[in-house]
Design an enzyme around this catalytic site. Sequence first.
Site, PDB file in Angstrom:
ATOM      1  N   LYS A 125     -15.928  -7.907   8.583  1.00 40.63           N
ATOM      2  CA  LYS A 125     -14.888  -7.212   7.819  1.00 40.63           C
ATOM      3  C   LYS A 125     -13.509  -7.754   8.189  1.00 40.63           C
ATOM      4  O   LYS A 125     -12.705  -8.074   7.342  1.00 40.63           O
ATOM      5  CB  LYS A 125     -14.995  -5.710   8.119  1.00 40.63           C
ATOM      6  CG  LYS A 125     -14.018  -4.853   7.354  1.00 40.63           C
ATOM      7  CD  LYS A 125     -14.337  -3.373   7.564  1.00 40.63           C
ATOM      8  CE  LYS A 125     -13.203  -2.520   7.027  1.00 40.63           C
ATOM      9  NZ  LYS A 125     -13.451  -1.081   7.156  1.00 40.63           N
TER      10      LYS A 125
ATOM     11  N   GLU B  16     -17.372 -11.892  19.049  1.00 41.64           N
ATOM     12  CA  GLU B  16     -18.764 -12.360  19.066  1.00 41.64           C
ATOM     13  C   GLU B  16     -19.063 -13.184  17.816  1.00 41.64           C
ATOM     14  O   GLU B  16     -19.642 -14.270  17.877  1.00 41.64           O
ATOM     15  CB  GLU B  16     -19.728 -11.162  19.116  1.00 41.64           C
ATOM     16  CG  GLU B  16     -19.685 -10.369  20.406  1.00 41.64           C
ATOM     17  CD  GLU B  16     -18.701  -9.212  20.362  1.00 41.64           C
ATOM     18  OE1 GLU B  16     -17.685  -9.305  19.622  1.00 41.64           O
ATOM     19  OE2 GLU B  16     -18.933  -8.215  21.069  1.00 41.64           O
TER      20      GLU B  16
ATOM     21  N   GLY C 216     -17.540  -0.245   8.454  1.00 38.25           N
ATOM     22  CA  GLY C 216     -18.523  -1.238   8.894  1.00 38.25           C
ATOM     23  C   GLY C 216     -19.955  -0.745   8.802  1.00 38.25           C
ATOM     24  O   GLY C 216     -20.823  -1.375   8.190  1.00 38.25           O
ATOM     25  N   ARG C 217     -20.227   0.429   9.388  1.00 42.07           N
ATOM     26  CA  ARG C 217     -21.613   0.908   9.425  1.00 42.07           C
ATOM     27  C   ARG C 217     -22.063   1.511   8.094  1.00 42.07           C
ATOM     28  O   ARG C 217     -23.195   1.967   7.976  1.00 42.07           O
ATOM     29  CB  ARG C 217     -21.800   1.897  10.576  1.00 42.07           C
ATOM     30  CG  ARG C 217     -20.852   3.078  10.559  1.00 42.07           C
ATOM     31  CD  ARG C 217     -20.886   3.820  11.895  1.00 42.07           C
ATOM     32  NE  ARG C 217     -19.823   4.822  12.012  1.00 42.07           N
ATOM     33  CZ  ARG C 217     -18.577   4.554  12.362  1.00 42.07           C
ATOM     34  NH1 ARG C 217     -18.215   3.307  12.588  1.00 42.07           N
ATOM     35  NH2 ARG C 217     -17.679   5.513  12.472  1.00 42.07           N
TER      36      ARG C 217
ATOM     37  N   GLU D  18     -22.092   6.278  16.438  1.00 40.36           N
ATOM     38  CA  GLU D  18     -20.713   5.792  16.294  1.00 40.36           C
ATOM     39  C   GLU D  18     -19.919   6.763  15.417  1.00 40.36           C
ATOM     40  O   GLU D  18     -18.717   6.927  15.599  1.00 40.36           O
ATOM     41  CB  GLU D  18     -20.699   4.378  15.690  1.00 40.36           C
ATOM     42  CG  GLU D  18     -19.428   3.612  15.987  1.00 40.36           C
ATOM     43  CD  GLU D  18     -19.578   2.108  15.798  1.00 40.36           C
ATOM     44  OE1 GLU D  18     -19.181   1.349  16.686  1.00 40.36           O
ATOM     45  OE2 GLU D  18     -20.095   1.688  14.752  1.00 40.36           O
TER      46      GLU D  18
ATOM     47  N   HIS E  49     -48.290   5.849  22.418  1.00 41.39           N
ATOM     48  CA  HIS E  49     -48.921   5.304  23.634  1.00 41.39           C
ATOM     49  C   HIS E  49     -47.890   4.968  24.681  1.00 41.39           C
ATOM     50  O   HIS E  49     -48.170   4.246  25.626  1.00 41.39           O
ATOM     51  CB  HIS E  49     -49.746   4.062  23.272  1.00 41.39           C
ATOM     52  CG  HIS E  49     -50.858   4.387  22.347  1.00 41.39           C
ATOM     53  ND1 HIS E  49     -52.131   4.685  22.780  1.00 41.39           N
ATOM     54  CD2 HIS E  49     -50.882   4.524  20.993  1.00 41.39           C
ATOM     55  CE1 HIS E  49     -52.894   4.968  21.733  1.00 41.39           C
ATOM     56  NE2 HIS E  49     -52.160   4.876  20.645  1.00 41.39           N
TER      57      HIS E  49
ATOM     58  N   LYS F 197     -13.376  -3.717  24.743  1.00 43.13           N
ATOM     59  CA  LYS F 197     -12.874  -4.963  24.144  1.00 43.13           C
ATOM     60  C   LYS F 197     -11.589  -5.388  24.848  1.00 43.13           C
ATOM     61  O   LYS F 197     -11.411  -6.550  25.184  1.00 43.13           O
ATOM     62  CB  LYS F 197     -12.526  -4.725  22.663  1.00 43.13           C
ATOM     63  CG  LYS F 197     -13.658  -4.857  21.704  1.00 43.13           C
ATOM     64  CD  LYS F 197     -13.069  -4.945  20.300  1.00 43.13           C
ATOM     65  CE  LYS F 197     -14.001  -4.466  19.231  1.00 43.13           C
ATOM     66  NZ  LYS F 197     -13.380  -4.357  17.932  1.00 43.13           N
TER      67      LYS F 197
HETATM   68  C1  G6Q Z   1     -18.856  -0.138  12.359  1.00 45.28           C
HETATM   69  C2  G6Q Z   1     -17.967  -0.652  13.369  1.00 45.28           C
HETATM   70  C3  G6Q Z   1     -18.425  -1.944  14.000  1.00 45.28           C
HETATM   71  C4  G6Q Z   1     -18.114  -3.186  13.183  1.00 45.28           C
HETATM   72  C5  G6Q Z   1     -18.291  -4.412  14.082  1.00 45.28           C
HETATM   73  C6  G6Q Z   1     -18.074  -5.707  13.343  1.00 45.28           C
HETATM   74  O1  G6Q Z   1     -18.663   0.839  11.718  1.00 45.28           O
HETATM   75  O2  G6Q Z   1     -16.695  -0.733  12.865  1.00 45.28           O
HETATM   76  O3  G6Q Z   1     -19.791  -1.942  14.303  1.00 45.28           O
HETATM   77  O4  G6Q Z   1     -18.915  -3.248  12.063  1.00 45.28           O
HETATM   78  O5  G6Q Z   1     -17.427  -4.317  15.165  1.00 45.28           O
HETATM   79  O6  G6Q Z   1     -16.796  -5.764  12.814  1.00 45.28           O
HETATM   80  P1  G6Q Z   1     -16.391  -6.876  11.804  1.00 45.28           P
HETATM   81  O7  G6Q Z   1     -17.201  -6.700  10.563  1.00 45.28           O
HETATM   82  O8  G6Q Z   1     -14.923  -6.720  11.546  1.00 45.28           O
HETATM   83  O9  G6Q Z   1     -16.717  -8.204  12.453  1.00 45.28           O
END
Ligand code: G6Q
Length: 546
Positions: free
Chosen positions: A206, A212, A267-268, A353, A384, A512
Site C-alpha cells: 500500500k 521487508e 491493509g488487512r 490487529e 491429534h 519498527k
Molecule cells: C494491515 C496493516 C499491515 C500492512 C503491512 C504492509 O492492516 O496495515 O499488515 O498491510 O504492514 O503494508 P504495506 O502494504 O504498506 O507494505
Amino acid sequence: MSKLTRSAAWQALSAHYSIIQPLHMRQMFQDNPKRFDEFSLRLDTLLFDYSKNRINAETVRLLVELARQAEVSKHVEHMFAGEKINVTEQRAALHTALRNRSDNPVYVDGKNVMPDVRRVLGLMRRFSDGIRNGQHLGHTGKQITDIVNIGIGGSDLGPLMVCEALKHYAKANLRAHFVSNVDGTHLVETLKNLDAETTLFIVSSKTFTTQETMTNAGSARAWLVEKLGNEQAVTKHFAAVSTNLTATSKFGINPQNVFEFWDWVGGRYSLWSAIGLPIALYVGMDRFEELLGGGYAMDEHFRNAPLDKNIPVLMGLLGIWYADFFGAGANAVFPYDQYLRRFPAYLQQLEMESNGKRVDRDGIGVDYDTGMVVWGEPGTNGQHAFYQLLHQGTRMIPSDFLAPLHSLNPIGEHHAILLANCFAQTEALMVGKTAEEARAELVTQGLQRKALEALLPHKIFPGNKPTNTLLFDQLDPHTLGMLIALYEHKVFVQSVVWNINPFDQWGVELGKQLAGKILPELRGAVPTADHDASTNGLIAYYHNHH
Ligand code: G6Q
C-alpha cells in the site's frame, strides 16, 4: 467505570451471567429439543449453528440489546456510507465498496469511488487474461508459469489465504508463490526452483515503503536482471499494486503493470482490491469477481437482516459474551477443509490487529477486555495435537468449526470421516463425559476397583465448551467471499460495542522505530546506543560472534 460497563445493557448481562454460568448445555439441550431450530440461521448455502453456546433466548435478547445500545446499525451505515470512521487516521474504511456489485454510488469526500473501482477491476482483468492466455510473455518470449507476490501483512495474508483456498480452481501450469519474510531464506528458497524467464513478480505494498517488502523486491529485481542479463526485463517481469504511484515508478515498474488502490482500503481488508491481483491471475478474473459477489452477499445480509437474525452480529456478540463475561482469552477457528488451512492465520491478523486495542475511540483506557487471541489449524490434525486442552484443560476456549458438505476431492469415505470427526468434536466439547459415564465404561472394560478409582478423574470430560458450526455446500469463490466478509463484519460489530477503532494499527510502530535505530548499530556504522542492558548485551553478542 466506563460508559460501557456502567450501561444498562452491560449490567443486565452481568446479572444474567450469574444465572447462565452454572448451567450445563447438556441439560439445556435436554430441556429444549428445539435448540437447534431456535439457534441456527441459514443464508444461501451457509448454515450457522450457534446452539452449542452457553446461551438461552434471554441471553440473545440481552446481547442484541447491547448491540442496540451501542447503535451497531447506525455505525454499519456510517461504514458503508464512506464516513471517516477510522478516526485516528482520518480515513474511511470502505472495503465494502470494492465488492459493491450494485449500481449504487459510494462517496468519499463527495466523490463517487465506484468508477475508479470498476476501472481498476477492468485493468486487472486485462492483465490477468493476458498472462493466463499467453499474450503477455516474458522478456525472452516465454509464457509466465510462476507468480511471486512480494508483500507482507495485509499485502500478503489475504491473497495467500485465498489462493490456497481456491487452489482447486487454479489454472494448470500456473503457480502462485508468496514471499513476505525479510529473512532471506524465504526469497532464496522460493526462487531456487524458479526460472526467471517464466516468472512474474508482483510487488504488493500500500505504502511502497515497507522495509521487508522493499528489501525483498530489490533482491528479486537483482536476481531477475542477473539471470536474464538485461535491465529491460524488469518491464515484463514486474507488476506493482500500491496507493503510492510515485514510488512504483521510481522503482522502475512499467506504468501499464501498476494497479492502484486507495487510502480508504485498510491493509488487512485489501484482498478485495488490486491486492487480490495474484488471486485473479491464479484462478482467473471471473472467479475473483465471484469472490467479490460472495462478499457483497454477506454485506447485504449484514446491512439488512435484523440484529437477532444477523450472522456477523450474533457471532460478534457471542465473542463479547465469552471475552467479557466468562473471561475467555482465546478464540479458536478449526476449518475442516484442507484448502482453508491458512484461514486461521488470516483471521489472526484480521481480528488481533483490528481489535487488539486498549483505549477507546476517544483515547480513554477501557475497563473491559477487547480482542481475543485467535488461532487454529485445520481439522482433523488439531484433534491429534492440542484439542486435549480444549476438552480437559482448565481454560474455556470458544471455537468455530467450519466445514463443507461436499468435498472438492471426493475419494472413498474420506469426507464422511472428516465430517463425522467435525460433528463429534463439537458434540464432545458440549456434552463431555460425566463421572458416572466414565465409571460405567471402566467397569465394562473390567478394571478392578482400585485401578478404576485411580483412573476415573482422568477419564472425565467437563463438557459445556461453546462452539459455533458453519456448514457450507462446497468451497467455491462465492462461499469463500461470504466467509471472509462474515468475519470482517463480526470484528466490526465487536469494535462498535467495545467503542474501539478497528481500522488503525499503531501497535506495529514501536518495533519498527526501534529496528530502524538498531540496524545501523548492527552494521557497525554508529556506536551502540544506550539501550537497556539486555538489548545492549544482544547487540554486543552479535558483534562479538558475527
Ligand atoms: C494491515 C496493516 C499491515 C500492512 C503491512 C504492509 O492492516 O496495515 O499488515 O498491510 O504492514 O503494508 P504495506 O502494504 O504498506 O507494505
